[in-house]
Write an enzyme that holds these catalytic residues in place. Sequence first.
Site, PDB file in Angstrom:
ATOM      1  N   ARG A  59       0.804  -1.221   0.000  1.00 14.20           N
ATOM      2  CA  ARG A  59       0.000   0.000   0.000  1.00 14.20           C
ATOM      3  C   ARG A  59       0.837   1.271   0.000  1.00 14.20           C
ATOM      4  O   ARG A  59       0.472   2.230  -0.662  1.00 14.20           O
ATOM      5  CB  ARG A  59      -1.010  -0.017   1.137  1.00 14.20           C
ATOM      6  CG  ARG A  59      -0.451   0.254   2.505  1.00 14.20           C
ATOM      7  CD  ARG A  59      -1.522   0.010   3.507  1.00 14.20           C
ATOM      8  NE  ARG A  59      -1.958  -1.389   3.408  1.00 14.20           N
ATOM      9  CZ  ARG A  59      -3.159  -1.819   3.745  1.00 14.20           C
ATOM     10  NH1 ARG A  59      -4.052  -0.983   4.187  1.00 14.20           N
ATOM     11  NH2 ARG A  59      -3.461  -3.091   3.660  1.00 14.20           N
ATOM     12  N   THR A  60       1.943   1.280   0.710  1.00 18.10           N
ATOM     13  CA  THR A  60       2.739   2.510   0.738  1.00 18.10           C
ATOM     14  C   THR A  60       3.285   2.811  -0.648  1.00 18.10           C
ATOM     15  O   THR A  60       3.245   3.944  -1.122  1.00 18.10           O
ATOM     16  CB  THR A  60       3.885   2.397   1.766  1.00 18.10           C
ATOM     17  OG1 THR A  60       3.323   2.123   3.050  1.00 18.10           O
ATOM     18  CG2 THR A  60       4.684   3.679   1.848  1.00 18.10           C
ATOM     19  N   LYS A  87      22.849  -8.326  -1.366  1.00 23.40           N
ATOM     20  CA  LYS A  87      22.765  -8.342  -2.814  1.00 23.40           C
ATOM     21  C   LYS A  87      24.129  -8.160  -3.464  1.00 23.40           C
ATOM     22  O   LYS A  87      24.294  -8.428  -4.646  1.00 23.40           O
ATOM     23  CB  LYS A  87      21.834  -7.217  -3.246  1.00 23.40           C
ATOM     24  CG  LYS A  87      21.165  -7.428  -4.565  1.00 23.40           C
ATOM     25  CD  LYS A  87      20.074  -6.394  -4.701  1.00 23.40           C
ATOM     26  CE  LYS A  87      20.702  -5.063  -4.757  1.00 23.40           C
ATOM     27  NZ  LYS A  87      20.252  -3.878  -4.469  1.00 23.40           N
ATOM     28  N   ARG A 109      12.136   3.099   1.084  1.00 24.78           N
ATOM     29  CA  ARG A 109      11.705   2.213   2.167  1.00 24.78           C
ATOM     30  C   ARG A 109      12.851   1.242   2.386  1.00 24.78           C
ATOM     31  O   ARG A 109      13.336   0.628   1.420  1.00 24.78           O
ATOM     32  CB  ARG A 109      10.430   1.488   1.719  1.00 24.78           C
ATOM     33  CG  ARG A 109      10.170   0.115   2.334  1.00 24.78           C
ATOM     34  CD  ARG A 109       9.615   0.133   3.727  1.00 24.78           C
ATOM     35  NE  ARG A 109       8.429   0.925   3.899  1.00 24.78           N
ATOM     36  CZ  ARG A 109       7.189   0.431   4.011  1.00 24.78           C
ATOM     37  NH1 ARG A 109       6.989  -0.858   3.924  1.00 24.78           N
ATOM     38  NH2 ARG A 109       6.171   1.243   4.219  1.00 24.78           N
ATOM     39  N   HIS A 137       8.244   6.538   9.990  1.00 26.09           N
ATOM     40  CA  HIS A 137       7.426   6.385   8.799  1.00 26.09           C
ATOM     41  C   HIS A 137       6.575   7.645   8.737  1.00 26.09           C
ATOM     42  O   HIS A 137       5.384   7.631   9.029  1.00 26.09           O
ATOM     43  CB  HIS A 137       6.558   5.122   8.941  1.00 26.09           C
ATOM     44  CG  HIS A 137       5.863   4.706   7.674  1.00 26.09           C
ATOM     45  ND1 HIS A 137       5.883   5.467   6.517  1.00 26.09           N
ATOM     46  CD2 HIS A 137       5.115   3.611   7.389  1.00 26.09           C
ATOM     47  CE1 HIS A 137       5.176   4.840   5.581  1.00 26.09           C
ATOM     48  NE2 HIS A 137       4.708   3.713   6.077  1.00 26.09           N
TER      49      HIS A 137
END
Lengths: 326, 441
Positions: A59-60, A87, A109, A137
């Site tokens: 949703r964000t 990564k 994020r 947030h």
Amino acid sequence: MNTLTRKHLLGLDGMNAEEINLILDTAETFKEVSERPVKKVPAMRGQTVVNLFFEPSTRTRLSFELAEKRLSADTVNFSASTSSVKKGETLRDTAENIQAMKIDMIVIRHGAAGAPHFLAGLLDASVINAGDGAHEHPTQALLDMLTLRERWGSLDGRKVVIVGDITHSRVARSNIFGLITLGADVWVCGPPTMIPPQLEDLGVRIEPDLREAVAGADAVNVLRIQLERQKVNLFPSLDEYSRVFGINNDVLRYAKPECIVMHPGPMNRGIEISQDVADGDHAVILEQVTNGVAVRMAVLYLLSGGEAPEGKSDRRELRTVREEPE
Amino acid sequence: MNSISKLTPETGEYVIANVNVVDPEARKVFPGCVGVKDGKIQFVDEGLAPPRTPGPIFDGEGLHLSPGFVDIHVHLREPGFEYKETVRTGSMAAAAGGFTSIACMPNTNPAIDERSVVEFIRKQARIAGLAKVYPVAAATVGRKGEQLTEYHELVGAGAVAVSDDGAPVASAGMVRRVLEYAHHCGIPLIEHCEDLSATGSGVMHEGFYSTKLGLSGVPAYSEQICLARDLLVLRTVPTRYHAAHISAKGSVDLIREAKRDGLPVTAETAPHYICFEDRDLETFNTNFKINPPLRSAEDREAIIEGLKDGTLDCIASDHAPHAPQEKEVEFEEAPSGTIGLETTFAVVATHLVNPGHLGLAEALAVITYRPADALGIPGGRLAPGQAADIVLFDLEEEWTVGEEDFHSLSKNSAFIGCTLKGRVKHTILDGVRVTSMLERV
């Protein structure tokens, strides 16, 4: 004050009431844009925004992307579910690569607290924190405050109770910083294993008993039990959690009759919030989602140098885009 | 008189005059001169009259002169992590910072758990020729906490203490065996006091700021539990025990009590614990990520108090080099540590001497003879017959620490940007001005 002087939105810690209200005022204007048949204004035409999501989010990310598109910004998404270290490429390299492509704004994020601050120190672009670890947030707290303000006008003296896992919650922290700045009376309730040390020094009241906490409340903000974030077991069982800290209609009888119930989502129905509360009259959970787009439009617009509209504006950049030029 | 910059390695016998001599052990500061012959101190004289000497007289220009500094807790990273630091670059940092004797920790790869590694480090140090390097051997093989290393063999090769630093000795049972066996070899255990289960996933001091920043906390009792465990064992096995990098108020209290009870305990703190606090982490600067973590204001005050009343014997830098690519990452991912060799003296001068916590001679005691005594190594004293390990410094010079100042291979300093007062001008090792070799580099 009708512009934001800051370049980044890293958190609500240290942001003053004037700045918060500027964002919320601007968001109220933008809310109307989403009601139009053509939901688009040219305010950020030609600007490029990258949504850099190192943690899964539905949703964000969706909310930011819609906000960017409704402002006519060009947007690209970058998702990586693993941390940059795992990564192989560092966050710094990822960010500098994106910067080399000449972008104006980064929405990030990240699972690590401080990751947006790290980027802000490195890059020319504006950085918007869309959630960093258990730290902040800010846009979630802003949309929560917009929802509260729409109900009451002013938050001054209103009792807002935050219930759940405070230790791991960035939503709780940003809400605490913002709500206290706007004068609310902030109470916190949750398992003692999920209340971080010296929390009361942030200016909140800690109440271990849920009914006491909710007594006379104007709003209850129910936090999601983040099973995925817990590194060790901080409470005995979900069943016990829901019995002691779950928000249901019985608990809400202690609150003011017009008390509203918020949840940042996604909900664990039947755990932190009962089915009937989630779907009941107190819940404003979908209003929060609607307000989320407006708040993010306001943040993007103001950080891109936009001026807050005075009332219903007919300023050019806020007029509906009728057709694309060219 | 000659300029001290003319002091070359060929000058076998000389006098440095016009200096303020600091004798930390005698707690004295006096105008005087120091004579050096064949790498040893020949005399220390009070007064300004230059003595008769067959050699040249060098002008100390009113600088302060003290015994060369001693740092008993540095990480030289060699062997295994030569991209962070080597014995040579670490020795350069030591010389630049006024340190003539340093003890290096065993968390290398391989660990310093065999004679060959001790010998290798000492050989590298001899080749560099910039500082006396005393290897600290691993207390257990591979620092794993399972099997004692060969202490007699390691001491024979030149190790001066044992430690599993980077981690605590794994268990109370193993601490007992380490202490018993170390006692037989006449060496101390240097303990990294940390209860790993209490630390958990913590990355900064647990308190108001960890709550505010949403970073997981390391409670102060993580240090205290391990220290208390060891002190209990120590009561039945009285052996020299040295607590490394003490950061918390509660630990200072435990050490004070242990000393009062007559236990053979010494302890060190680090420069960063006297000038930084957990609140400094608000910028998420990874150079402030240190283990044990920067603690609260109350802890910082207790550390200074512990230095003042002698509970804490010494300051050691815990010089912990890390490469830029390791530190320029998310806070939680970054390795712990700050370099310190080149800033320790200035921090001591700025944060202990200037505010009046300690007099100059008392303050220098914590980086000269007291750390030397804690490990039982030479150095830290100005006395005829001792090695001419000397440092000259300007107590008034103000400088702002910049990355470009460092001789260390790594630049991860928490002190970058700090304005400090007091700067090392010349370091002399066995009569030779080693800082001149840095100028040529």
